[in-house]
Write a protein that holds these residues in place. Structure first.
Motif, PDB file in Angstrom:
ATOM      1  N   GLY A  28      29.865  73.877  14.734  1.00 10.14           N
ATOM      2  CA  GLY A  28      30.887  72.830  14.789  1.00 10.14           C
ATOM      3  C   GLY A  28      31.684  72.869  16.080  1.00 10.14           C
ATOM      4  N   GLY A  29      32.061  74.061  16.522  1.00  2.00           N
ATOM      5  CA  GLY A  29      32.796  74.204  17.775  1.00  2.00           C
ATOM      6  C   GLY A  29      31.959  73.855  18.988  1.00  2.00           C
ATOM      7  N   VAL A  30      30.669  74.205  18.954  1.00  2.00           N
ATOM      8  CA  VAL A  30      29.764  73.871  20.061  1.00  2.00           C
ATOM      9  C   VAL A  30      29.610  72.359  20.164  1.00  2.00           C
ATOM     10  CG1 VAL A  30      27.368  74.022  20.871  1.00  2.00           C
ATOM     11  CG2 VAL A  30      28.531  76.070  20.029  1.00  2.00           C
ATOM     12  N   VAL A  31      29.366  71.698  19.031  1.00  2.00           N
ATOM     13  CA  VAL A  31      29.214  70.238  19.025  1.00  2.00           C
ATOM     14  C   VAL A  31      30.492  69.568  19.517  1.00  2.00           C
ATOM     15  CG1 VAL A  31      28.902  68.220  17.528  1.00  2.00           C
ATOM     16  CG2 VAL A  31      27.430  70.217  17.248  1.00  2.00           C
ATOM     17  N   ALA A  32      31.655  70.040  19.047  1.00  2.00           N
ATOM     18  CA  ALA A  32      32.932  69.458  19.468  1.00  2.00           C
ATOM     19  C   ALA A  32      33.151  69.623  20.970  1.00  2.00           C
ATOM     20  CB  ALA A  32      34.085  70.086  18.689  1.00  2.00           C
ATOM     21  N   ALA A  33      32.851  70.802  21.507  1.00  2.00           N
ATOM     22  CA  ALA A  33      33.046  71.048  22.938  1.00  2.00           C
ATOM     23  C   ALA A  33      32.119  70.176  23.781  1.00  2.00           C
ATOM     24  CB  ALA A  33      32.832  72.522  23.254  1.00  2.00           C
ATOM     25  N   ILE A  34      30.855  70.095  23.398  1.00  2.00           N
ATOM     26  CA  ILE A  34      29.905  69.278  24.157  1.00  2.00           C
ATOM     27  C   ILE A  34      30.288  67.808  24.080  1.00  2.00           C
ATOM     28  CG2 ILE A  34      27.514  68.437  24.231  1.00  2.00           C
ATOM     29  CD1 ILE A  34      26.624  71.285  23.489  1.00  2.00           C
ATOM     30  N   TRP A  71      34.420  68.704  31.314  1.00  2.00           N
ATOM     31  CA  TRP A  71      34.655  70.010  30.716  1.00  2.00           C
ATOM     32  C   TRP A  71      35.503  69.851  29.462  1.00  2.00           C
ATOM     33  CZ3 TRP A  71      39.514  72.140  30.010  1.00  2.00           C
ATOM     34  CH2 TRP A  71      40.560  71.476  30.664  1.00  2.00           C
ATOM     35  N   ALA A  72      35.502  70.891  28.628  1.00  2.00           N
ATOM     36  CA  ALA A  72      36.303  70.882  27.405  1.00  2.00           C
ATOM     37  C   ALA A  72      36.530  72.300  26.927  1.00  2.00           C
ATOM     38  CB  ALA A  72      35.611  70.087  26.314  1.00  2.00           C
ATOM     39  N   LYS A  73      37.630  72.510  26.242  1.00  2.00           N
ATOM     40  CA  LYS A  73      37.942  73.765  25.574  1.00  2.00           C
ATOM     41  C   LYS A  73      38.344  73.400  24.163  1.00  2.00           C
ATOM     42  CE  LYS A  73      40.170  77.186  27.597  1.00  2.00           C
ATOM     43  NZ  LYS A  73      39.333  78.382  27.503  1.00  2.00           N
ATOM     44  N   THR A  74      37.627  73.936  23.174  1.00  2.00           N
ATOM     45  CA  THR A  74      37.925  73.679  21.766  1.00  2.00           C
ATOM     46  C   THR A  74      38.066  75.010  21.036  1.00  2.00           C
ATOM     47  OG1 THR A  74      35.587  73.585  21.124  1.00  2.00           O
ATOM     48  CG2 THR A  74      36.622  71.505  21.778  1.00  2.00           C
ATOM     49  N   THR A  75      38.595  74.957  19.839  1.00  2.00           N
ATOM     50  CA  THR A  75      38.720  76.163  19.025  1.00  2.00           C
ATOM     51  C   THR A  75      37.350  76.532  18.466  1.00  2.00           C
ATOM     52  OG1 THR A  75      40.956  75.539  18.418  1.00  2.00           O
ATOM     53  CG2 THR A  75      39.875  77.154  17.014  1.00  2.00           C
ATOM     54  N   THR A  76      37.007  77.809  18.536  1.00  2.00           N
ATOM     55  CA  THR A  76      35.759  78.271  17.964  1.00  2.00           C
ATOM     56  C   THR A  76      35.843  78.149  16.449  1.00  2.00           C
ATOM     57  OG1 THR A  76      35.334  79.785  19.783  1.00  2.00           O
ATOM     58  CG2 THR A  76      34.219  80.274  17.709  1.00  2.00           C
ATOM     59  N   THR A  77      34.815  77.558  15.869  1.00  2.00           N
ATOM     60  CA  THR A  77      34.793  77.363  14.422  1.00  2.00           C
ATOM     61  C   THR A  77      34.026  78.498  13.748  1.00  2.00           C
ATOM     62  OG1 THR A  77      32.824  75.984  14.643  1.00  2.00           O
ATOM     63  CG2 THR A  77      34.954  74.845  14.584  1.00  2.00           C
TER      64      THR A  77
END
Length: 130
Positions: free
Chosen positions: A41-47, A30-36
């Motif tokens: 960009g945020g989807v790719v970073a989270a995945i 799992w991951a939680k990142t800042t929405t871009t």
């Protein structure tokens, strides 16, 4: 450990993008990142982060599907803004051309997104005798 098929779920919110990897009902990453601003960009970073966590725990599973939910998508449709133009291609001829494409879509939404429509030969009458 043998490879199993898993599912990635992503939720894009206004402030955070969350990704989770499930094998059945078990969370294996799992991951939680800042929405871009560009969302992608945020989807790719989270995945990517969720996949790294999964692998760091020794899981080498294959993904069978990715589900993405986003408030931005809903808002774009509701506000009729930032939507890409599409072409609708329907295989319906020669007998099923009486209903126009997008007949069940709100007219203002169709006007915003529909660049062109095409009714092509290829309809197959599945209701007739066999």
């Amino acid at each position: 450990m043998s490879a199993e098929f898993c599912c990635i779920g992503v939720d894009v919110g206004y402030t955070n993008t969350d990704a989770v990897i499930l094998r059945g009902n078990t969370v294996i990453g799992w991951a939680k990142t800042t929405t871009t601003k560009d969302v992608t960009g945020g989807v790719v970073a989270a995945i990517t982060t969720a996949l790294r966590e999964m692998q760091s725990q020794g899981h080498m599973d294959s993904m069978s599907q990715v589900n993405i939910g986003t408030n931005q998508f809903e808002n774009a449709v509701i506000q009729r803004r930032n939507l890409a133009k599409i072409s609708v291609i329907r295989l319906c001829g020669p007998t099923a051309t009486s209903l126009p494409p997008c007949i069940d879509m709100p007219a203002d939404l169709c006007k915003v997104i529909c660049a062109s429509t095409h009714l092509l030969q290829g309809e197959m009458n599945t209701m007739g005798p066999r």
